[in-house]
Design a protein around this motif. Structure first.
Motif, PDB file in Angstrom:
ATOM      1  N   ASP A 131      44.763  52.595  34.442  1.00 29.26           N
ATOM      2  CA  ASP A 131      43.699  53.508  34.015  1.00 29.26           C
ATOM      3  C   ASP A 131      43.795  54.850  34.735  1.00 29.26           C
ATOM      4  O   ASP A 131      42.791  55.427  35.151  1.00 29.26           O
ATOM      5  CB  ASP A 131      42.317  52.878  34.230  1.00 29.26           C
ATOM      6  N   PRO A 140      40.298  44.842  36.342  1.00 29.16           N
ATOM      7  CA  PRO A 140      39.863  45.290  35.016  1.00 29.16           C
ATOM      8  C   PRO A 140      38.335  45.218  34.948  1.00 29.16           C
ATOM      9  O   PRO A 140      37.708  44.413  35.640  1.00 29.16           O
ATOM     10  CB  PRO A 140      40.515  44.294  34.068  1.00 29.16           C
ATOM     11  N   LYS A 155      45.813  48.599  30.784  1.00 33.26           N
ATOM     12  CA  LYS A 155      46.330  49.926  30.454  1.00 33.26           C
ATOM     13  C   LYS A 155      47.129  50.489  31.632  1.00 33.26           C
ATOM     14  O   LYS A 155      46.565  51.036  32.566  1.00 33.26           O
ATOM     15  CB  LYS A 155      45.156  50.842  30.114  1.00 33.26           C
TER      16      LYS A 155
END
Length: 165
Positions: free
Chosen positions: A112, A149, A96
């Protein structure tokens, strides 16, 4: 371990990064994902999967910068080079990415919601020498973690740096 870097060393590092395009998001590829991705994933021994630049250099975010807040400015960016981009960042599926406008003008890539930086002292792809580093610039303290991640990657150094600013 405290480490002091002279202004001359900082100036040389900044000049070298400028000449190499250290803060750009050139798309030459490395890690998993498309060679055109701004950010990819790479496995680093002892740390696991980490976010890397298109050239395979580890990306970091300071614990103190959350939700797109930028605290690393001025002399901080000589050591912690912001990952900036013109346009939209790309990454393998599942990562993201976003962007935030830096106070000095460029658009910085976020993961994020956390701004991403490259550590100037990482001289080869997949190095994570900045993981766990604590430092201070202009009275602002930072603790840096390699971007990963899932759960936060374990610290590999825990070194303290003093840059004399």
């Amino acid at each position: 371990m405290k480490r002091t870097i002279s202004l001359t060393a900082l100036a040389l590092a900044a000049a070298a990064l400028s000449a190499c395009g250290g803060s750009s998001s050139s798309h030459t590829g490395s890690g998993s994902g498309s060679p055109r991705d701004t950010v990819s994933l790479a496995s680093v021994s002892g740390v696991g999967k980490v976010l890397v630049t298109a050239k395979g250099f580890a990306l970091y975010s300071p614990v103190q910068e959350k939700s797109g807040t930028i605290r690393c400015t001025g002399s901080c960016t000589s050591i912690w080079v912001p990952l900036t981009i013109n346009g939209s960042p790309t990454a393998p599926s599942g990562l993201k990415l976003g962007t935030v406008m830096r106070p000095d003008g460029p658009t910085q890539v976020t993961f994020d919601g956390k701004p991403l930086y490259r550590f100037a002292e990482d001289t080869s792809p997949k190095s994570v020498g900045g993981n766990g580093v604590s430092d201070n610039f202009g009275g602002k303290s930072f603790t840096w973690r390699v971007a990963s991640p899932g759960k936060t990657a374990p610290s590999t150094g825990g070194r303290g740096y003093s840059y004399g600013y």
